[in-house]
Design an enzyme around this catalytic site. Structure first.
Site, PDB file in Angstrom:
ATOM      1  N   PHE A 142     -63.063   0.867 -22.850  1.00  0.00           N
ATOM      2  CA  PHE A 142     -63.880   1.614 -21.887  1.00  0.00           C
ATOM      3  C   PHE A 142     -63.118   2.001 -20.621  1.00  0.00           C
ATOM      4  O   PHE A 142     -63.681   2.035 -19.528  1.00  0.00           O
ATOM      5  CB  PHE A 142     -65.151   0.831 -21.528  1.00  0.00           C
ATOM      6  CG  PHE A 142     -66.099   0.675 -22.689  1.00  0.00           C
ATOM      7  CD1 PHE A 142     -66.960   1.702 -23.041  1.00  0.00           C
ATOM      8  CD2 PHE A 142     -66.104  -0.486 -23.444  1.00  0.00           C
ATOM      9  CE1 PHE A 142     -67.824   1.573 -24.120  1.00  0.00           C
ATOM     10  CE2 PHE A 142     -66.963  -0.623 -24.533  1.00  0.00           C
ATOM     11  CZ  PHE A 142     -67.814   0.406 -24.870  1.00  0.00           C
ATOM     12  N   GLU A 192     -81.757  -9.138  -5.212  1.00  0.00           N
ATOM     13  CA  GLU A 192     -81.397  -9.356  -6.610  1.00  0.00           C
ATOM     14  C   GLU A 192     -81.581 -10.828  -6.972  1.00  0.00           C
ATOM     15  O   GLU A 192     -81.192 -11.723  -6.221  1.00  0.00           O
ATOM     16  CB  GLU A 192     -79.958  -8.918  -6.857  1.00  0.00           C
ATOM     17  CG  GLU A 192     -79.717  -7.461  -6.471  1.00  0.00           C
ATOM     18  CD  GLU A 192     -78.611  -6.815  -7.264  1.00  0.00           C
ATOM     19  OE1 GLU A 192     -78.004  -7.489  -8.126  1.00  0.00           O
ATOM     20  OE2 GLU A 192     -78.354  -5.628  -7.033  1.00  0.00           O
ATOM     21  N   GLU A 231     -78.189 -11.968  -4.517  1.00  0.00           N
ATOM     22  CA  GLU A 231     -77.621 -11.284  -3.359  1.00  0.00           C
ATOM     23  C   GLU A 231     -78.589 -10.214  -2.903  1.00  0.00           C
ATOM     24  O   GLU A 231     -79.572  -9.908  -3.585  1.00  0.00           O
ATOM     25  CB  GLU A 231     -76.265 -10.647  -3.704  1.00  0.00           C
ATOM     26  CG  GLU A 231     -76.341  -9.548  -4.752  1.00  0.00           C
ATOM     27  CD  GLU A 231     -74.973  -8.988  -5.107  1.00  0.00           C
ATOM     28  OE1 GLU A 231     -73.975  -9.480  -4.572  1.00  0.00           O
ATOM     29  OE2 GLU A 231     -74.928  -8.059  -5.928  1.00  0.00           O
ATOM     30  N   LYS A 247     -71.759 -13.413   1.378  1.00  0.00           N
ATOM     31  CA  LYS A 247     -72.603 -14.053   0.374  1.00  0.00           C
ATOM     32  C   LYS A 247     -73.024 -15.461   0.779  1.00  0.00           C
ATOM     33  O   LYS A 247     -74.140 -15.901   0.491  1.00  0.00           O
ATOM     34  CB  LYS A 247     -71.875 -14.093  -0.971  1.00  0.00           C
ATOM     35  CG  LYS A 247     -71.514 -12.731  -1.556  1.00  0.00           C
ATOM     36  CD  LYS A 247     -72.745 -11.945  -1.938  1.00  0.00           C
ATOM     37  CE  LYS A 247     -72.403 -10.749  -2.797  1.00  0.00           C
ATOM     38  NZ  LYS A 247     -71.556  -9.757  -2.151  1.00  0.00           N
ATOM     39  N   ASN A 306     -78.580  -6.186  -1.664  1.00  0.00           N
ATOM     40  CA  ASN A 306     -77.842  -4.939  -1.491  1.00  0.00           C
ATOM     41  C   ASN A 306     -78.471  -4.164  -0.349  1.00  0.00           C
ATOM     42  O   ASN A 306     -79.645  -3.777  -0.415  1.00  0.00           O
ATOM     43  CB  ASN A 306     -77.869  -4.111  -2.776  1.00  0.00           C
ATOM     44  CG  ASN A 306     -76.926  -4.678  -3.814  1.00  0.00           C
ATOM     45  OD1 ASN A 306     -75.725  -4.785  -3.594  1.00  0.00           O
ATOM     46  ND2 ASN A 306     -77.473  -5.076  -4.950  1.00  0.00           N
ATOM     47  N   GLU A 352     -71.032 -21.239  -7.832  1.00  0.00           N
ATOM     48  CA  GLU A 352     -72.446 -21.310  -8.180  1.00  0.00           C
ATOM     49  C   GLU A 352     -72.572 -21.863  -9.586  1.00  0.00           C
ATOM     50  O   GLU A 352     -71.691 -21.649 -10.429  1.00  0.00           O
ATOM     51  CB  GLU A 352     -73.101 -19.921  -8.144  1.00  0.00           C
ATOM     52  CG  GLU A 352     -73.511 -19.451  -6.774  1.00  0.00           C
ATOM     53  CD  GLU A 352     -74.303 -18.163  -6.819  1.00  0.00           C
ATOM     54  OE1 GLU A 352     -74.852 -17.799  -5.770  1.00  0.00           O
ATOM     55  OE2 GLU A 352     -74.372 -17.520  -7.881  1.00  0.00           O
TER      56      GLU A 352
END
Length: 414
Positions: free
Chosen positions: A346, A273, A286, A116, A288, A198
């Protein structure tokens, strides 16, 4: 065109890739674990090879077992899908060394964008706007940098994705524990605990641009996907176009995505993104270096088969599409259907699908799935059961079709 393609994946995405491989006239070869011996992707493939036990580390993530399957099948090419080994540069190199073609970007591009911090630097050098950030070695440095950036800030793993190792920090007091937790999770998940800071942008939209590039350096975009509906940093629903973007912002983001891809000599499919604020300012998040889960929404608004494009570019074919050839028409939405228990935060809800009736597919309803009635939702793999993708002339029509499709779904057992 390749005579055979091995799909180094399972479930819904393996089924999706198999269809495009067969449409290209190639033989589709599946791999499977003990838990997937009777899985849908095995049934759809022209050939299949067992690669180990149910646990991913002893099958789908075991590079040597997958490489042995490539050799055993004499596959001409390998499509990694998403997840598992799809963004593993070392594996991509091993595939090339085995004599098979990797259907995806180069190992160098995967490596550069997988780091990154290196990705941020590459994008900055090519003029792509970045979220303000700073490299840090420890919590003490992070506190000092947070004062420069201004709270809130986000700690991010340098070598990961999927929201793993991300922590929002709003004060000095929170930093120490949050940094240690993020670094520990990053080390455990990616084998590298390096993190950076960030500036945290409150309530941003998450918008990504689909790009494609051939080996001649020709690069095009296929517009955007809005991915702001998320839970625990994981996307739940996606759509195209984005209801947020003005045409001016869309054009600027697409130009930035293409410039970023060209700056690293990118080939094949990739996704840039971005975070977009309410003032239409956008910042690189980033890249992908693979096919995205949500690629079907782009397929429905452009009429293109992205998997087929990946295969053809990997086979050395040039892009036959110019940017003017790619038109965004109508609206498309994707909803991910998961076997999860909302009453237990979830958590995955495993078990046998004693009843499984997906909605009827039509011009406006598409279902990408990797399960059948009687199949198992396993504790070893992602609990996504299916993706429902709907389209319409307008966003309202696409939503209406989605409501109808989801209401038609019948899932029992898990």
């Amino acid at each position: 065109m390749f005579d055979s393609v091995l799909i180094a994946n399972r479930g819904e995405i393996a089924c999706r890739i198999i269809r495009s491989v067969q449409q290209c006239g190639a033989r589709a070869i599946a791999v499977y674990s003990e838990a997937d011996a009777n899985a849908m992707h095995v049934e759809l493939a022209d050939d299949s090879i067992a690669i180990g036990e149910a646990h991913p580390l002893k099958s789908y993530l075991d590079q040597e077992r997958v490489l042995n399957a490539i050799a055993q099948s004499s596959a001409a090419a390998v499509h990694p899908g998403y997840g598992f080994l799809s963004e593993n540069a070392a594996f991509a190199r091993k595939v090339a060394e085995s004599g098979a073609i990797w259907i995806g970007p180069s190992p160098d591009a995967i490596e550069k964008m997988g780091d990154k911090q290196a990705a941020r630097q590459s994008m900055s050098d090519s003029g792509v706007p970045l979220v303000p950030g700073a490299d840090c070695d420890n919590a003490e440095q992070a506190v000092a940098e947070a004062h420069n950036l201004g709270y809130p800030v986000m700690i991010k793993a340098a070598h990961g994705g999927g929201g793993i190792g991300m922590k929002i920090v709003r004060s000095d007091e929170e930093m120490s524990d949050a940094w240690d937790e993020a670094a520990t999770r990053a080390e455990r998940s990616f084998g590298d605990g390096t993190c950076f800071l960030e500036k945290y942008i409150e309530s941003p939209h998450h918008v990504e641009i689909q790009v494609f590039a051939d080996h001649n350096g020709d690069t095009v975009h296929m517009f955007e996907r809005e991915c702001s509906v998320q839970r625990r940093h994981q996307k739940v629903a996606e759509e195209s176009p984005s209801p947020l973007l003005t045409q001016e912002t869309r054009d600027r983001m697409a130009a930035a995505a293409i410039a970023g891809a060209k700056s690293i000599g990118y080939t094949n499919a990739g996704t840039m993104e971005f975070l977009v604020d309410k003032f239409q300012n956008f910042y690189f998040l980033e890249m992908n270096t693979r096919l995205q889960v949500e690629h079907p929404v782009t397929e429905l608004v452009t009429g293109l088969d992205l998997v087929e494009l990946m295969i053809r570019i990997a086979a050395g074919e040039p892009l036959t599409l110019t940017q003017d050839d790619i038109v965004q028409q109508g609206w498309a939405i994707e909803a991910r259907v998961y076997a999860e228990d909302p009453f237990r935060n979830f958590l995955p809800s495993i078990g046998r699908l004693v009843r499984y009736l997906p909605p009827t597919e039509s011009e406006t309803v598409r279902v990408d799935t990797g399960v059948v009635e009687g199949g198992e939702v396993s504790m070893h793999y992602d609990p996504m059961v299916a993706k429902v993708i709907t389209s319409g002339a307008t966003r309202e029509r696409a939503i209406a079709h989605m409501r109808e499709a989801l209401n038609e779904f019948c899932i029992r057992g898990v």
